[in-house]
Write a protein that holds these residues in place. Structure first.
Motif, PDB file in Angstrom:
ATOM      1  N   ASP A 151     -41.150  17.769  -0.826  1.00 24.57           N
ATOM      2  CA  ASP A 151     -40.153  18.604  -1.476  1.00 24.57           C
ATOM      3  C   ASP A 151     -40.637  18.951  -2.880  1.00 24.57           C
ATOM      4  OD1 ASP A 151     -39.789  16.285  -2.962  1.00 24.57           O
ATOM      5  OD2 ASP A 151     -37.958  15.696  -1.896  1.00 24.57           O
TER       6      ASP A 151
ATOM      7  N   GLU B 210     -39.811  17.793  -5.742  1.00 24.08           N
ATOM      8  CA  GLU B 210     -40.108  16.631  -6.571  1.00 24.08           C
ATOM      9  C   GLU B 210     -41.493  16.075  -6.279  1.00 24.08           C
ATOM     10  OE1 GLU B 210     -37.015  13.825  -5.945  1.00 24.08           O
ATOM     11  OE2 GLU B 210     -35.528  14.916  -7.148  1.00 24.08           O
ATOM     12  N   ASP B 211     -41.895  16.088  -5.009  1.00 22.52           N
ATOM     13  CA  ASP B 211     -43.235  15.625  -4.659  1.00 22.52           C
ATOM     14  C   ASP B 211     -44.309  16.524  -5.260  1.00 22.52           C
ATOM     15  OD1 ASP B 211     -42.365  13.422  -3.123  1.00 22.52           O
ATOM     16  OD2 ASP B 211     -42.009  14.717  -1.400  1.00 22.52           O
TER      17      ASP B 211
ATOM     18  N   ALA C 122     -44.482  15.804  -8.979  1.00 25.29           N
ATOM     19  CA  ALA C 122     -45.140  14.518  -9.210  1.00 25.29           C
ATOM     20  C   ALA C 122     -46.640  14.631  -8.995  1.00 25.29           C
ATOM     21  CB  ALA C 122     -44.548  13.470  -8.278  1.00 25.29           C
TER      22      ALA C 122
ATOM     23  N   ALA D  47     -38.648   7.317  -7.535  1.00 25.25           N
ATOM     24  CA  ALA D  47     -38.591   8.459  -6.630  1.00 25.25           C
ATOM     25  C   ALA D  47     -39.983   8.952  -6.231  1.00 25.25           C
ATOM     26  CB  ALA D  47     -37.809   9.608  -7.269  1.00 25.25           C
TER      27      ALA D  47
END
Length: 429
Positions: free
Chosen positions: A233, A235-236, A239, A360
């Motif tokens: 997603d 956020e991945d 990151a 997360a």
């Protein structure tokens, strides 16, 4: 009536080599592949057996803790003395200054190779933070060039180093894919005759034979057993971009410091001073970072991965910095070894640090992207970095994240100094 201008002509397609032109390379490539793998397995096995004695029964018999601070100092200084003696006294002096060598090693004369093998095995067993790849590639390239020139004197001399390099990389990683990627990257800067796959045929054969030999004999694996990445997603993606870039920046800090640390050890002049002095510094770093920051780092990465929540973010960060410093010192003071495996440890510790700071962040995402950024800075080998990072995490979903994360990380490292020096001590760009 005006004539229309001619349509632009497509560039001619390189002719495909006939099968009869490629068939004669199969046997020599296979022989080089099997031989390179056996050299790698032999050096690694001998070093592992010696390591088991030096860091197990011997300190037990002396009543000293296996990884106690005094024993770390004793072993790392003794390793510096032993390797220093090899560099000083053995014919060939264990090859040129390792700071001047990369994965594409020159064909060294046969007199150099026994000393280089001995120095590499002693280093691997004694605890300095370097891997086997550079000296093993150099040994296999030297053997292949020397034997090939005598057995098949009409074969182009440039073929044997390429076969040996591909075979050793295939043996190191247990798959010919890494060898094919590295050789294709090397061929990109050279004039080629024929199609790319025609030029890759012999190196890929050597890499495949080296990989299958290692797989059958040693059963290697790079998979750390981390939980696979699900559907990525936003956020991945964020990151991955941040972690890979941060790892690349940290790696570049070591790259820029490298010439100064190397010059400081060079002022000591004699290998019997430089290498024991390096052992003293490495002993202090081992005492600071713990026994997981010793050795080439592959087994120790597995220990970290088995307990991704077993240390705090500060402890992971400390191990990463200590290991990177140990890599810097070991590569500067004259130990014969490569930088890929310890860089994998540094990246893994950084990735798990990111997970500890931000739960997360999935451990697999943190580890793979941090390893990618660190390897891009340390090796400047794009395909090796991507492949190694992907091999650590058995998850197809991570490939897209790695490709995206490699873009800003590559912009941070390309065109800058590399962790390889010229003979005068200036960095290669």
């Amino acid at each position: 009536m005006a004539q229309e201008p001619d349509a632009p002509q497509a560039p001619p397609t390189a002719p495909t080599a006939p099968a009869r032109a490629l068939l004669p390379f199969i046997l020599p490539a296979a022989v080089v592949g099997v031989g390179a793998s056996l050299v790698f397995i032999g050096v690694s096995t001998a070093a592992e057996q010696l390591q088991h004695v030096l860091w197990g029964p011997l300190p037990d018999a002396l009543g000293v803790g296996r990884y106690s601070v005094p024993w770390m100092f004793v072993m790392l200084i003794a390793t510096g003395v032993a390797v220093g003696l090899v560099v000083w006294k053995v014919p060939g002096h264990a090859g040129p200054d390792p700071a001047t060598l990369g994965l594409n090693a020159p064909a060294l004369p046969p007199v150099v190779l026994p000393g280089l093998v001995l120095a590499a095995a002693l280093m691997l067993a004694g605890g300095p933070s370097l891997g086997p790849e550079n000296p093993v590639i150099a040994v296999n390239v030297g053997l292949a060039a020397w034997l090939g020139a005598r057995v098949m004197p009409r074969t182009p001399g440039t073929l044997w180093p390429m076969l040996a390099e591909a075979a050793t990389i295939g043996a190191l990683f247990g798959t010919p894919v890494a060898a094919a990627l590295v050789i294709s990257e090397a061929l990109a800067g050279r004039p080629m005759q024929g199609r790319l796959w025609d030029n890759l045929f012999a190196p890929l054969t050597a890499g495949a034979c080296g990989a299958i030999t290692t797989t059958l004999v040693a059963h290697p694996t790079f998979d750390l057993g981390l939980a696979p990445v699900g559907h990525p997603d936003a956020e991945d993606v964020l990151a991955a971009l941040v972690i890979a870039s941060a790892a690349a920046v940290l790696g570049m800090c070591a790259v820029y410091v490298f010439p100064y640390v190397h010059a400081a050890f060079r002022r000591l002049r004699h290998p019997m001073v430089m290498l024991p002095a390096g052992g003293v510094v490495l002993g202090a770093l081992g005492a600071l970072g713990g026994h997981l920051t010793l050795f080439k780092g592959l087994s120790e990465v597995g220990e970290l991965a088995r307990h991704p929540d077993g240390w705090s973010a500060g402890q992971f960060a400390a191990m990463a910095v200590v290991k990177l410093t140990a890599l810097l010192v070991a590569a500067s003071c004259g130990f014969r070894g490569g930088r890929i495996f310890p860089a994998v440890f540094v990246g893994s510790a950084l990735g798990l640090c990111a997970h500890a700071l931000v739960p997360a962040v999935q451990p697999a995402v943190g580890v793979s992207t941090a390893v990618l950024g660190m390897l891009l800075a340390i090796t400047r080998q794009g395909w090796v970095s991507l492949f190694t990072a992907a091999a650590l995490v058995a998850s197809p979903a991570v490939l897209a994240l790695l490709c995206i994360a490699s873009l800003p990380a590559w912009l941070l490292v390309t065109g800058r100094a590399q962790m390889q020096l010229r003979e005068d001590g200036t960095p290669v760009h």
